[in-house]
Design an enzyme around this catalytic site. Structure first.
Site, PDB file in Angstrom:
ATOM      1  N   HIS A 108     -11.055  -4.537   9.836  1.00 29.77           N
ATOM      2  CA  HIS A 108     -11.631  -4.372   8.493  1.00 29.77           C
ATOM      3  C   HIS A 108     -12.954  -3.621   8.544  1.00 29.77           C
ATOM      4  O   HIS A 108     -13.754  -3.719   7.625  1.00 29.77           O
ATOM      5  CB  HIS A 108     -11.854  -5.741   7.831  1.00 29.77           C
ATOM      6  CG  HIS A 108     -10.610  -6.338   7.263  1.00 29.77           C
ATOM      7  ND1 HIS A 108      -9.529  -6.665   8.029  1.00 29.77           N
ATOM      8  CD2 HIS A 108     -10.273  -6.652   5.993  1.00 29.77           C
ATOM      9  CE1 HIS A 108      -8.574  -7.170   7.263  1.00 29.77           C
ATOM     10  NE2 HIS A 108      -8.994  -7.170   6.023  1.00 29.77           N
TER      11      HIS A 108
ATOM     12  N   GLU B 159       0.808  -1.222   0.000  1.00 31.94           N
ATOM     13  CA  GLU B 159       0.000   0.000   0.000  1.00 31.94           C
ATOM     14  C   GLU B 159       0.839   1.270   0.000  1.00 31.94           C
ATOM     15  O   GLU B 159       0.463   2.271  -0.605  1.00 31.94           O
ATOM     16  CB  GLU B 159      -0.959   0.015   1.201  1.00 31.94           C
ATOM     17  CG  GLU B 159      -2.174  -0.878   1.010  1.00 31.94           C
ATOM     18  CD  GLU B 159      -1.895  -2.344   1.278  1.00 31.94           C
ATOM     19  OE1 GLU B 159      -0.796  -2.669   1.794  1.00 31.94           O
ATOM     20  OE2 GLU B 159      -2.767  -3.178   0.974  1.00 31.94           O
TER      21      GLU B 159
END
Lengths: 328, 343
Positions: free
Chosen positions: A131, A62
């Site tokens: 998440h 990322e």
């Protein structure tokens, strides 16, 4: 005008595809965007249509996804970089906040950074704590970046197109809960139907209370408004659509009419969207205020796995109705 | 590329004495509080690393670095006046006083900037190189990265990405022995730093004595040629910093073992002296030319200081806010809009 229902995922795919057809410099990069056809199936068919040069699978990196997009944009490309979910964008916060948002400023306008970060966002479906985030306000904190958060298909289409065509970096979040949700799009929609960056929208007119929301919060606000209408309460729903810039003119105009406000968001309550809007209202609309500003947000807790307590933590339409009734 | 001719070597000497004069002047001005702030990372001692490697580039190639960026800017030909004015935060600075010492850049020189977060510029380098690949150009991106950055995630993610996408980047690890105050041996499990890049399948050109500009140039030329045709390359430049990590970190300089080490480097591996000896060995007495470059450096830097000190500071709110965003017709703005920037 003839219209048909289109899932938000399809609207986003259509916007992205048309922009890639329109401009050779637009390309997508991200985890699983090419061969896997996109984790959320937004880029389904893209590899076949545009090839590996413009549809680029990345490793699970990322920080590099965030920063490569900045460099490519500075050099003249128009990257659309996908974070599979916004939870993973935390790993790229330095690239987003310190580089994408600031490069133009600290070189005093020498470079442009025309990129879009797309990220799926939201709570629910027992995805568990790490998440389960809707942290759009964190990213909206930083000057230099725009943040767009659509609540329906037509908005997503026009907002993403404007984000791609604009020369500034944009974080564009897509609520996972809204991906499959159909909403009407006109059949004869013009490919240049852009929604200006920073332009909010009245999703329902009303005169008794202003509900301010964005993204999934708009669904809860609209549902609450329908429920309130049965009790004779006429709620106006303001969908800000963009967290940066903020279309406060729209909120102020509504508030001048209703004199009451409930702010609805999927995100956490501390240092939040709700806090910002409430602060701006009390600073600028004090004379119009007939009741305390109320906020409906997620509970101040990491999200658990188990279904019932997970749902307890989330905002919903009933919580919005309850908040409205407290200030009527 | 062949071996450098006399004119080229003399030009390297010009660049190196200009950098040294510029950096030592910056140091003095900081001591005298004529340059302010807390960050000023000087390139003294590193000169041959930048000069020798950038000599292998052509005009259309790209350069990007971290915060020890003054020397890189001067080698690329940025105006010393604009660079010095940036040190002082002046309107006439290369970044209008918005960036300071760590954020020099020049679009006209394909210099994509100095960056202040350790490793933060590495994915940007990959992105710049991606543009070249994407558009079928064979320009390379020369990227300077310190030894300390090889321990952070940006380094590993960016190098790996450059390898799988065959990006034309030359990763130059400037190993000056210390990441701030921590020795490489205490910070890195692998002390031959170029091997970290090898782990990602990147073509390695190994370690180079980066106090010797000719050796740097010879290796950089091969790496540039390789990257242009193929993909990423790595070189480790072994060098030394004369003025510590940055001017506000004097405690490291004051350590006795480091001071002895510094003296040793200056006595035996001084890059300007090494270049001078090479030139004289190859081309005989050139002392007149060298003296002229030294005098020019003094004059140019003195003029840059004069220019910078006589320039204005930005002071208006308009200057504060300008260039947060690109002015855009796609943005809806009203008097009540928040967070839209100003045009």
């Amino acid at each position: 005008m003839a219209a048909r229902n289109v899932a938000m995922r399809e609207a986003i795919r259509r916007a992205l595809r048309e922009e890639m057809q329109r401009d050779e410099n637009v390309f997508v990069m991200g985890e699983e965007v090419a061969y896997w056809q996109g984790t959320h199936r937004v880029t389904r068919g893209f590899l076949e249509e545009f090839g590996e040069r413009r549809v680029r699978d990345t490793p699970i990196s990322e920080m590099a996804i965030g920063g490569v997009a900045v460099g490519a944009a500075m050099a003249g490309l128009r990257p659309v970089a996908e974070f599979m979910t916004i939870n993973f964008a935390f790993l790229a916060l330095d690239a987003i906040a310190n580089h994408a948002a600031k490069v133009r400023y600290f070189f005093d306008g020498m470079f442009k950074v025309p990129l879009v970060y797309r990220a799926a966002s939201g709570w629910g479906n027992q995805a568990t704590a790490s998440h389960s985030h809707a942290p759009e306000p964190i990213f909206a904190h930083f000057p230099g970046l725009y943040v767009g958060c659509p609540s329906n298909s037509l908005d997503a289409y026009g907002m993403l197109k404007a984000s791609i065509r604009d020369d500034n970096p944009v974080l564009f979040t897509e609520s996972i809960a809204l991906y499959p949700k159909p909403s009407p799009m006109p059949d004869d929609l013009d490919e240049d139907s852009l929604i200006p960056i920073g332009k909010g929208d009245i999703k329902r007119e009303g005169s008794d209370v202003t509900l301010v929301a964005y993204a999934r919060g708009v669904d809860w606000a609209l549902q609450a408004a329908r429920n309130l209408a049965r009790d004779g309460v006429d709620a106006e729903v303001v969908d800000l659509r963009w967290l940066r810039p903020l279309d406060m003119a729209l909120v102020y105009d509504s508030f001048k009419k209703t004199n009451r406000c409930v702010i609805v968001e999927e995100s956490l309550p501390m240092y939040s969207f709700g806090g910002e809007i409430a602060a701006l209202l009390q600073e600028n609309m004090f004379d119009y205020m007939d009741a305390p500003i109320k906020r409906v947000a997620a509970e101040d807790v990491p999200l658990p796995y188990s279904k019932e307590i997970e749902l307890l933590a989330l905002p919903n339409a009933q919580k919005v109705v309850d908040a409205v009734k407290e200030i009527l | 590329m062949g071996s450098p001719d006399k004119n080229m070597l003399l030009d390297w000497y010009r660049q190196m004495v200009l950098i040294r004069e510029f950096e030592e002047t910056c140091h003095r001005l900081y001591e005298e509080k004529r340059i302010t702030g807390v960050y000023l990372h000087l390139y003294s001692g590193h000169e041959a690393s930048g000069v020798g490697s950038m000599a292998a580039l052509r005009k259309t190639d790209h350069v990007i670095t971290a915060y020890r960026d003054h020397g890189i800017a001067l080698i690329l030909g940025m105006d010393p006046k604009a660079v010095m004015a940036e040190m002082m935060g002046k309107k006439t600075g290369s970044s209008g006083g918005k960036g300071g010492s760590m954020h020099l850049a020049s679009k006209d020189h394909n210099f994509w900037g100095g960056y202040a977060i350790v490793g933060g510029h590495l994915p940007l380098a990959a992105g710049i190189a991606l543009e070249a690949r994407y558009n079928g150009k064979d320009d390379v991106t020369m990227t300077y990265v310190g030894d300390g950055a090889t321990n952070n995630g940006y380094f590993h993610e960016s190098l790996n990405m450059s390898a799988i996408w065959d990006l034309p980047v030359i990763w130059i690890i400037e190993n000056n022995g210390y990441g701030m105050g921590t020795e490489v041996e205490r910070a890195s499990g692998q002390t031959e730093l170029y091997r970290k890049a090898e782990a990602y399948g990147i073509k390695s050109f190994g370690r180079v004595d980066a106090q010797n500009a000719l050796e740097v140039y010879a290796v950089a030329s091969k790496a540039v040629e390789y990257a242009r045709e193929n993909g990423p390359a790595v070189i480790e430049h072994v060098t030394y910093r004369y003025r510590g990590h940055g001017v506000s970190d004097k405690q490291y300089d004051a350590r006795e073992d480091m001071s002895a080490e510094l003296k040793e480097w200056m006595a035996t591996r001084e890059p300007i002296k090494i270049l001078r000896d090479c030139i004289e060995e190859m081309h005989g007495d050139v002392s007149e030319m060298l003296a002229r470059h030294e005098a020019d450096a003094k004059r140019i830097v003195a003029e840059s200081v004069k220019f910078a000190e006589s320039s204005e500071l930005p002071s208006s709110r308009q200057e504060l806010l300008r260039n947060t965003y690109v002015p855009s017709e796609l943005v809806h703005k009203t008097a009540q809009s928040i967070g839209a920037g100003i045009d």
